[in-house]
Design a protein around this motif. Structure first.
Motif, PDB file in Angstrom:
ATOM      1  N   PRO A  13     -30.061  67.562 -14.865  1.00 37.87           N
ATOM      2  CA  PRO A  13     -29.420  66.619 -15.789  1.00 37.87           C
ATOM      3  C   PRO A  13     -27.955  66.357 -15.468  1.00 37.87           C
ATOM      4  N   PHE A  14     -27.340  67.165 -14.624  1.00 32.32           N
ATOM      5  CA  PHE A  14     -25.936  66.947 -14.295  1.00 32.32           C
ATOM      6  C   PHE A  14     -25.736  65.664 -13.493  1.00 32.32           C
ATOM      7  N   ARG A  15     -26.761  65.237 -12.754  1.00 28.06           N
ATOM      8  CA  ARG A  15     -26.641  63.969 -12.028  1.00 28.06           C
ATOM      9  C   ARG A  15     -26.417  62.824 -13.007  1.00 28.06           C
ATOM     10  N   GLU A  16     -27.148  62.854 -14.101  1.00 24.42           N
ATOM     11  CA  GLU A  16     -26.990  61.811 -15.116  1.00 24.42           C
ATOM     12  C   GLU A  16     -25.658  61.963 -15.849  1.00 24.42           C
ATOM     13  N   LEU A  17     -25.310  63.191 -16.189  1.00 23.71           N
ATOM     14  CA  LEU A  17     -24.075  63.462 -16.923  1.00 23.71           C
ATOM     15  C   LEU A  17     -22.850  62.981 -16.153  1.00 23.71           C
ATOM     16  N   PHE A  18     -22.808  63.257 -14.853  1.00 22.67           N
ATOM     17  CA  PHE A  18     -21.649  62.895 -14.050  1.00 22.67           C
ATOM     18  C   PHE A  18     -21.826  61.572 -13.312  1.00 22.67           C
ATOM     19  N   GLY A  19     -23.003  60.958 -13.447  1.00 22.94           N
ATOM     20  CA  GLY A  19     -23.230  59.637 -12.894  1.00 22.94           C
ATOM     21  C   GLY A  19     -23.275  59.576 -11.378  1.00 22.94           C
ATOM     22  N   ALA A  20     -23.616  60.706 -10.748  1.00 26.32           N
ATOM     23  CA  ALA A  20     -23.663  60.723  -9.284  1.00 26.32           C
ATOM     24  C   ALA A  20     -24.415  61.954  -8.804  1.00 26.32           C
ATOM     25  N   LYS A  21     -24.869  61.893  -7.551  1.00 24.92           N
ATOM     26  CA  LYS A  21     -25.458  63.079  -6.918  1.00 24.92           C
ATOM     27  C   LYS A  21     -24.365  64.009  -6.432  1.00 24.92           C
ATOM     28  N   GLU A  22     -23.220  63.408  -6.071  1.00 22.71           N
ATOM     29  CA  GLU A  22     -22.094  64.219  -5.630  1.00 22.71           C
ATOM     30  C   GLU A  22     -20.793  63.452  -5.806  1.00 22.71           C
ATOM     31  N   LYS A  23     -19.701  64.214  -5.856  1.00 19.74           N
ATOM     32  CA  LYS A  23     -18.357  63.651  -5.963  1.00 19.74           C
ATOM     33  C   LYS A  23     -17.455  64.425  -5.024  1.00 19.74           C
ATOM     34  N   GLU A  24     -16.405  63.768  -4.585  1.00 27.13           N
ATOM     35  CA  GLU A  24     -15.390  64.466  -3.816  1.00 27.13           C
ATOM     36  C   GLU A  24     -14.122  64.495  -4.658  1.00 27.13           C
ATOM     37  N   LEU A  25     -13.583  65.684  -4.865  1.00 28.11           N
ATOM     38  CA  LEU A  25     -12.346  65.846  -5.619  1.00 28.11           C
ATOM     39  C   LEU A  25     -11.250  66.253  -4.654  1.00 28.11           C
ATOM     40  N   VAL A  26     -10.045  65.753  -4.898  1.00 29.36           N
ATOM     41  CA  VAL A  26      -8.898  66.053  -4.045  1.00 29.36           C
ATOM     42  C   VAL A  26      -7.853  66.785  -4.879  1.00 29.36           C
ATOM     43  N   PHE A  27      -7.342  67.875  -4.321  1.00 23.72           N
ATOM     44  CA  PHE A  27      -6.350  68.706  -5.012  1.00 23.72           C
ATOM     45  C   PHE A  27      -5.115  68.874  -4.122  1.00 23.72           C
ATOM     46  N   ASP A  28      -3.977  69.138  -4.758  1.00 28.95           N
ATOM     47  CA  ASP A  28      -2.769  69.536  -4.044  1.00 28.95           C
ATOM     48  C   ASP A  28      -2.811  71.055  -3.943  1.00 28.95           C
ATOM     49  N   LEU A  40     -13.824  68.662 -13.789  1.00 30.47           N
ATOM     50  CA  LEU A  40     -15.130  68.033 -14.005  1.00 30.47           C
ATOM     51  C   LEU A  40     -15.420  67.861 -15.498  1.00 30.47           C
ATOM     52  N   ALA A  41     -14.900  68.765 -16.313  1.00 29.24           N
ATOM     53  CA  ALA A  41     -15.193  68.775 -17.745  1.00 29.24           C
ATOM     54  C   ALA A  41     -14.185  67.952 -18.545  1.00 29.24           C
ATOM     55  N   GLU A  42     -13.614  66.925 -17.923  1.00 34.97           N
ATOM     56  CA  GLU A  42     -12.556  66.171 -18.589  1.00 34.97           C
ATOM     57  C   GLU A  42     -13.069  65.245 -19.696  1.00 34.97           C
ATOM     58  N   THR A  43     -14.358  64.981 -19.752  1.00 36.30           N
ATOM     59  CA  THR A  43     -14.866  64.111 -20.818  1.00 36.30           C
ATOM     60  C   THR A  43     -15.472  64.953 -21.946  1.00 36.30           C
ATOM     61  N   PRO A  44     -15.455  64.425 -23.149  1.00 38.39           N
ATOM     62  CA  PRO A  44     -16.053  65.168 -24.271  1.00 38.39           C
ATOM     63  C   PRO A  44     -17.536  65.480 -24.070  1.00 38.39           C
ATOM     64  N   ALA A  45     -18.260  64.648 -23.336  1.00 41.40           N
ATOM     65  CA  ALA A  45     -19.684  64.906 -23.080  1.00 41.40           C
ATOM     66  C   ALA A  45     -19.870  66.026 -22.067  1.00 41.40           C
ATOM     67  N   ALA A  46     -18.981  66.106 -21.083  1.00 42.30           N
ATOM     68  CA  ALA A  46     -19.139  67.084 -20.010  1.00 42.30           C
ATOM     69  C   ALA A  46     -18.649  68.484 -20.394  1.00 42.30           C
ATOM     70  N   ARG A  47     -17.594  68.584 -21.205  1.00 39.50           N
ATOM     71  CA  ARG A  47     -16.987  69.894 -21.494  1.00 39.50           C
ATOM     72  C   ARG A  47     -17.998  70.904 -22.032  1.00 39.50           C
ATOM     73  N   PRO A  48     -18.811  70.589 -23.043  1.00 34.60           N
ATOM     74  CA  PRO A  48     -19.749  71.610 -23.543  1.00 34.60           C
ATOM     75  C   PRO A  48     -20.890  71.936 -22.583  1.00 34.60           C
ATOM     76  N   GLU A  49     -21.099  71.097 -21.569  1.00 26.37           N
ATOM     77  CA  GLU A  49     -22.125  71.388 -20.571  1.00 26.37           C
ATOM     78  C   GLU A  49     -21.636  72.398 -19.540  1.00 26.37           C
ATOM     79  N   ILE A  50     -20.324  72.563 -19.442  1.00 25.82           N
ATOM     80  CA  ILE A  50     -19.741  73.486 -18.466  1.00 25.82           C
ATOM     81  C   ILE A  50     -19.123  74.709 -19.141  1.00 25.82           C
ATOM     82  N   PHE A  51     -18.462  74.487 -20.275  1.00 25.24           N
ATOM     83  CA  PHE A  51     -17.777  75.576 -20.969  1.00 25.24           C
ATOM     84  C   PHE A  51     -18.356  75.820 -22.355  1.00 25.24           C
TER      85      PHE A  51
END
Length: 94
Positions: A13-28, A40-51
């Motif tokens: 179900p995470f594919r649907e939640l995040f709207g992709a099969k994969e993402k690339e994140l860039v950090f300093d 990844l948990a920056e949206t109200p829908a995603a936060r309870p799925e991760i934390f």
């Protein structure tokens, strides 16, 4: 310091939640695994799925470069450039 790119793969179900099969994140700098999950948990829908209660959900399976990560080591883990993180909920079978 050059940016650090981390690929995140989603299954079930995470594919649907995040709207992709994969993402690339860039950090300093080299991000911690918790920092990546927090981004990844920056949206109200995603936060309870991760934390849950401020901790990474115990029913999540998290892999780094194909190796399962133990939940008691999540906090200290740093990610290197080119790492692949895979996240999916624990599946029950029967």
């Amino acid at each position: 310091m050059p940016p650090v790119k981390v690929k995140v793969k989603f299954f079930a179900p995470f594919r649907e939640l995040f709207g992709a099969k994969e993402k690339e994140l860039v950090f300093d700098g080299n991000p911690g695994l918790i920092e990546l999950l927090d981004r990844l948990a920056e949206t109200p829908a995603a936060r309870p799925e991760i934390f849950k209660d401020g901790q990474v959900r115990s029913d999540l399976v998290i892999m780094i470069n194909g190796s399962i990560v133990s939940h008691d080591t999540l906090t200290g883990l740093k990610l290197e450039d080119g790492a692949t993180v895979t996240i999916f909920p624990l599946m029950g079978g029967g």
